[in-house]
Design an enzyme around this catalytic site. Structure first.
Site, mmCIF file in Angstrom:
data_model
loop_
_atom_site.group_PDB
_atom_site.id
_atom_site.type_symbol
_atom_site.label_atom_id
_atom_site.label_comp_id
_atom_site.label_asym_id
_atom_site.label_seq_id
_atom_site.Cartn_x
_atom_site.Cartn_y
_atom_site.Cartn_z
ATOM 1 N N ALA A 82 0.834 -1.205 0.000
ATOM 2 C CA ALA A 82 0.000 0.000 0.000
ATOM 3 C C ALA A 82 0.866 1.251 0.000
ATOM 4 O O ALA A 82 0.664 2.178 -0.799
ATOM 5 C CB ALA A 82 -0.937 -0.010 1.203
ATOM 6 N N ASP A 83 1.834 1.303 0.887
ATOM 7 C CA ASP A 83 2.739 2.453 0.934
ATOM 8 C C ASP A 83 3.505 2.613 -0.374
ATOM 9 O O ASP A 83 3.620 3.712 -0.923
ATOM 10 C CB ASP A 83 3.740 2.293 2.081
ATOM 11 C CG ASP A 83 3.205 2.809 3.407
ATOM 12 O OD1 ASP A 83 2.411 3.757 3.395
ATOM 13 O OD2 ASP A 83 3.583 2.257 4.451
ATOM 14 N N LEU A 84 4.062 1.513 -0.866
ATOM 15 C CA LEU A 84 4.937 1.609 -2.030
ATOM 16 C C LEU A 84 4.163 1.903 -3.305
ATOM 17 O O LEU A 84 4.650 2.623 -4.185
ATOM 18 C CB LEU A 84 5.758 0.327 -2.171
ATOM 19 C CG LEU A 84 6.750 0.090 -1.030
ATOM 20 C CD1 LEU A 84 7.435 -1.261 -1.171
ATOM 21 C CD2 LEU A 84 7.797 1.205 -0.975
#
Length: 397
Positions: free
Chosen positions: A171-173
């Site tokens: 999700a972050d990446l």
């Protein structure tokens, strides 16, 4: 820091973000040559500096993963003096990246509406958990929260097991990658119009964008997708299978590969079975087919199967661990790992930027900075004298 010669040389970025998504954006920009100034709170800085073990020197390896090629300055953004210093930084900046919590005082103080009035050419990237509108807009979010709320965990894991998160911070990446794309597009547009831009994305939105064939399958059938372990929703056989000593992957993408597989696992009879006549049939009868394939594979090792099937053009590979990957000849030939000198720990290995420009991979110009490592240099550059710097940062570097 060595002078940059990358494609973004001359672009200045003020990084007001923390944790992973924003810092990964700014590290990518720095890898491509931008001058990135990471603004951190004097009391501890980016929280990921303490996200360990493991630690390497004063900082957690998590922080060291996403902050190379930057300079660090410590400022209290909630103080008038700190805010004034940040505005001086922004005067000469092309880009600001921030992930302030929606509704917070900092989100208001450094809103695009306010910044654009003073700096009309500025490009601002905001990364949030759930986007700027909707009933979830004020909810905080970390990677795992986004993986759960946006569906990834519902698709990950064995059919009869619990939901699992992805091994990477997907999700972050993904928010970082889409954010970088949007930011670069805004810079191109600014080159045409002379105007800045407000770019927004979120962990939630970018997960939806990565659903790809899962979403179109659902829209066509309105059936809730089920977890398939390592299986593919639209191709069979296309997953990890057990050999006598471990697991390996078979990825059959067309009928020619299917025929080669059956002949070389000594199961040509499967080609005559109407349950497996086409890929659509094999997807429908996935469980029955996998029982037959697993039985056929049980008598040989992973290496034996990969050697045999690879030679006839069936895509196969062992499931490699990170230590094997980092020591592999392929990784070495691509030059994906390099070492940079850290001011405290010495040589520090890093995974390099995965894009080449004119056949060359961007160099590692500097290690992830220690907290406030460049405070004096940066503040001096924007016009503060020694006495003013001492007042702003005290005894910091």
């Amino acid at each position: 820091m060595p002078e940059s010669t990358g494609p973004l040389a001359g672009v200045r970025v003020v990084d007001l973000s923390k944790i992973l998504a924003g810092p990964y954006v700014t590290m990518s920009l720095a890898d491509m040559g931008a001058d990135v100034i990471k603004v951190e709170h004097p009391d501890g800085g980016d929280p990921t500096r303490k996200w360990g073990p493991p630690f390497n020197g004063p900082d957690a390896t998590y922080y060291l993963a996403a902050n190379r090629n930057k300079r660090s300055v410590t400022l209290d953004l909630k103080s008038p003096e700190g805010q004034a210093a940040v505005h001086r930084l922004i005067e000469d900046a092309d880009v600001v990246v921030e992930n302030f919590r929606p509704g917070s005082s900092l989100a208001d103080d450094f809103s695009f509406e306010r910044l654009s009035e003073q700096y009309p050419k500025l490009v601002v990237l905001n990364i949030s958990a759930f986007g700027e509108t909707g009933p979830m807009k004020l909810e905080p979010g970390y990677d795992m929260v986004a993986q759960a709320s946006a569906g990834l965990m519902s698709l990950t894991g064995e059919p009869d097991g619990p939901p699992l998160k992805a091994g990477f911070a997907m999700a972050d990446l993904s928010a970082a990658l889409f954010g970088t794309i949007g930011l670069l597009a805004a810079l191109v547009e600014r080159g045409r119009t002379g105007r800045g831009q407000y770019v927004t994305t979120s962990l939630f939105e970018t997960q939806l964008a990565l659903h790809i064939n899962w979403s179109t399958g659902y829209f066509a059938t309105r059936e809730r997708p089920k977890r398939l372990g390592s299986g593919h929703p639209n191709l069979v056989p296309y997953q990890a299978y057990p050999a006598s000593d471990g697991y390996f992957v078979i990825a059959v993408g067309n009928e020619s590969m299917w025929q080669k597989l059956c002949h070389n696992i000594d199961r040509p009879d499967l080609l005559e079975d109407p349950r497996f006549a086409s890929n659509a049939d094999r997807v429908t009868n996935r469980k029955a087919l996998n029982v037959e394939i697993e039985a056929a594979l049980a008598g040989r090792t992973v290496d034996e199967w990969c050697d045999l099937l690879g030679k006839v053009g069936v895509p196969v590979t062992p499931i490699r661990s990170l230590d094997e990957i980092y020591e592999s000849e392929q990784t070495k030939v691509l030059g994906m790992i390099d070492t940079v000198d850290h001011p405290v720990v010495g040589p520090l290995e890093q995974i390099r930027f995965p894009v080449n420009f004119r056949g060359e991979r961007p160099v590692l110009r500097s290690a992830p900075p220690t907290l406030g490592q460049h405070s004096r240099d940066i503040l001096s550059e924007i016009g503060y004298d020694d006495a003013e710097i001492d007042k702003l940062i005290g005894g910091a570097s």
